[in-house]
Design a protein around this motif. Structure first.
Motif, PDB file in Angstrom:
ATOM      1  N   ASN A  13       0.804  -1.222   0.000  1.00 37.21           N
ATOM      2  CA  ASN A  13       0.000   0.000   0.000  1.00 37.21           C
ATOM      3  C   ASN A  13       0.836   1.270   0.000  1.00 37.21           C
ATOM      4  O   ASN A  13       0.281   2.366  -0.019  1.00 37.21           O
ATOM      5  N   ALA A  14       2.152   1.138   0.049  1.00 37.96           N
ATOM      6  CA  ALA A  14       3.017   2.322   0.096  1.00 37.96           C
ATOM      7  C   ALA A  14       2.759   3.224  -1.108  1.00 37.96           C
ATOM      8  O   ALA A  14       2.477   2.759  -2.212  1.00 37.96           O
ATOM      9  N   TYR A  15       2.858   4.509  -0.868  1.00 38.87           N
ATOM     10  CA  TYR A  15       2.707   5.499  -1.927  1.00 38.87           C
ATOM     11  C   TYR A  15       4.104   6.036  -2.217  1.00 38.87           C
ATOM     12  O   TYR A  15       4.634   6.871  -1.479  1.00 38.87           O
ATOM     13  N   ALA A  16       4.726   5.492  -3.268  1.00 38.25           N
ATOM     14  CA  ALA A  16       6.109   5.846  -3.589  1.00 38.25           C
ATOM     15  C   ALA A  16       6.279   6.094  -5.091  1.00 38.25           C
ATOM     16  O   ALA A  16       7.093   5.448  -5.750  1.00 38.25           O
ATOM     17  N   PRO A  17       5.531   7.053  -5.657  1.00 40.32           N
ATOM     18  CA  PRO A  17       5.606   7.279  -7.102  1.00 40.32           C
ATOM     19  C   PRO A  17       6.909   7.928  -7.568  1.00 40.32           C
ATOM     20  O   PRO A  17       7.232   7.882  -8.747  1.00 40.32           O
ATOM     21  N   TYR A  18       7.670   8.517  -6.666  1.00 38.69           N
ATOM     22  CA  TYR A  18       8.886   9.226  -7.042  1.00 38.69           C
ATOM     23  C   TYR A  18      10.120   8.342  -6.945  1.00 38.69           C
ATOM     24  O   TYR A  18      10.940   8.312  -7.855  1.00 38.69           O
ATOM     25  N   SER A  19      10.241   7.599  -5.866  1.00 40.20           N
ATOM     26  CA  SER A  19      11.403   6.731  -5.700  1.00 40.20           C
ATOM     27  C   SER A  19      11.104   5.292  -6.093  1.00 40.20           C
ATOM     28  O   SER A  19      12.015   4.526  -6.359  1.00 40.20           O
ATOM     29  N   ASN A  20       9.846   4.910  -6.089  1.00 34.12           N
ATOM     30  CA  ASN A  20       9.418   3.515  -6.298  1.00 34.12           C
ATOM     31  C   ASN A  20      10.056   2.581  -5.262  1.00 34.12           C
ATOM     32  O   ASN A  20      10.237   1.400  -5.506  1.00 34.12           O
ATOM     33  N   TYR A  35       0.416  -2.895  14.862  1.00 34.44           N
ATOM     34  CA  TYR A  35       0.147  -1.675  14.113  1.00 34.44           C
ATOM     35  C   TYR A  35       1.071  -1.652  12.904  1.00 34.44           C
ATOM     36  O   TYR A  35       2.243  -2.015  13.018  1.00 34.44           O
ATOM     37  N   VAL A  36       0.534  -1.222  11.761  1.00 32.53           N
ATOM     38  CA  VAL A  36       1.324  -1.231  10.531  1.00 32.53           C
ATOM     39  C   VAL A  36       1.403   0.168   9.940  1.00 32.53           C
ATOM     40  O   VAL A  36       0.573   1.031  10.216  1.00 32.53           O
ATOM     41  N   GLY A  37       2.416   0.348   9.110  1.00 33.28           N
ATOM     42  CA  GLY A  37       2.585   1.611   8.408  1.00 33.28           C
ATOM     43  C   GLY A  37       3.381   1.380   7.142  1.00 33.28           C
ATOM     44  O   GLY A  37       4.134   0.408   7.028  1.00 33.28           O
ATOM     45  N   CYS A  38       3.189   2.265   6.178  1.00 30.10           N
ATOM     46  CA  CYS A  38       3.961   2.211   4.929  1.00 30.10           C
ATOM     47  C   CYS A  38       4.432   3.620   4.608  1.00 30.10           C
ATOM     48  O   CYS A  38       3.865   4.592   5.109  1.00 30.10           O
ATOM     49  N   ASN A  39       5.478   3.713   3.803  1.00 29.89           N
ATOM     50  CA  ASN A  39       5.967   5.039   3.466  1.00 29.89           C
ATOM     51  C   ASN A  39       4.980   5.747   2.540  1.00 29.89           C
ATOM     52  O   ASN A  39       4.310   5.132   1.723  1.00 29.89           O
TER      53      ASN A  39
END
Length: 128
Positions: A13-20, A35-39
């Motif tokens: 689910n990470a949102y990384a359109p610039y670095s991928n 608890y979870v998290g994504c960049n």
């Protein structure tokens, strides 16, 4: 499901359109809750959020305040360590002996303690 499985699942689910460069993190609190998290990147790079910071924010928002275990995963050649800022954030909510498993999507992993990631961490005791 292991903590690393949770980190792997949220990484998608990470949102990384610039670095991928997608990163997932999962934290088990002392209560046992996970608890979870994504960049989450932003075109103004300093405004992004690391996966570890997102998982910590979710933990705090839910009312937990103590980290018992951490897992971080990314598609990288070697197990990816938390950045410097996230090391300090982990030290804020986790004891020095809390285990942090760093992993790659290819199955390599390394487990260290928070104290190994941030020796000499700045703490409340430094504030006098």
């Amino acid at each position: 499901m292991t903590l690393l499985d949770d980190a792997k699942a949220v990484r998608k689910n990470a949102y990384a359109p610039y670095s991928n460069f997608k990163v997932g993190a999962a934290i088990r609190a002392s209560s046992g809750a996970v608890y979870v998290g994504c960049n989450v990147e932003n075109v103004a790079y300093p405004e992004g959020t690391c996966a570890e910071a997102g998982a910590i924010a979710a933990m705090i928002a839910a009312g937990d305040t103590t980290i018992a275990e951490v897992a971080v995963i990314a598609d990288s050649p070697s197990p990816v360590p938390p950045c410097g800022g996230c090391r300090q954030k982990l030290a804020e909510f986790g004891a020095a002996d809390v285990f942090v498993t760093m992993a790659t999507t290819d199955g390599a992993s390394e487990t260290v303690r928070i104290a190994d990631l941030l020796p000499g961490a700045f703490g409340a005791g430094h504030m006098g």
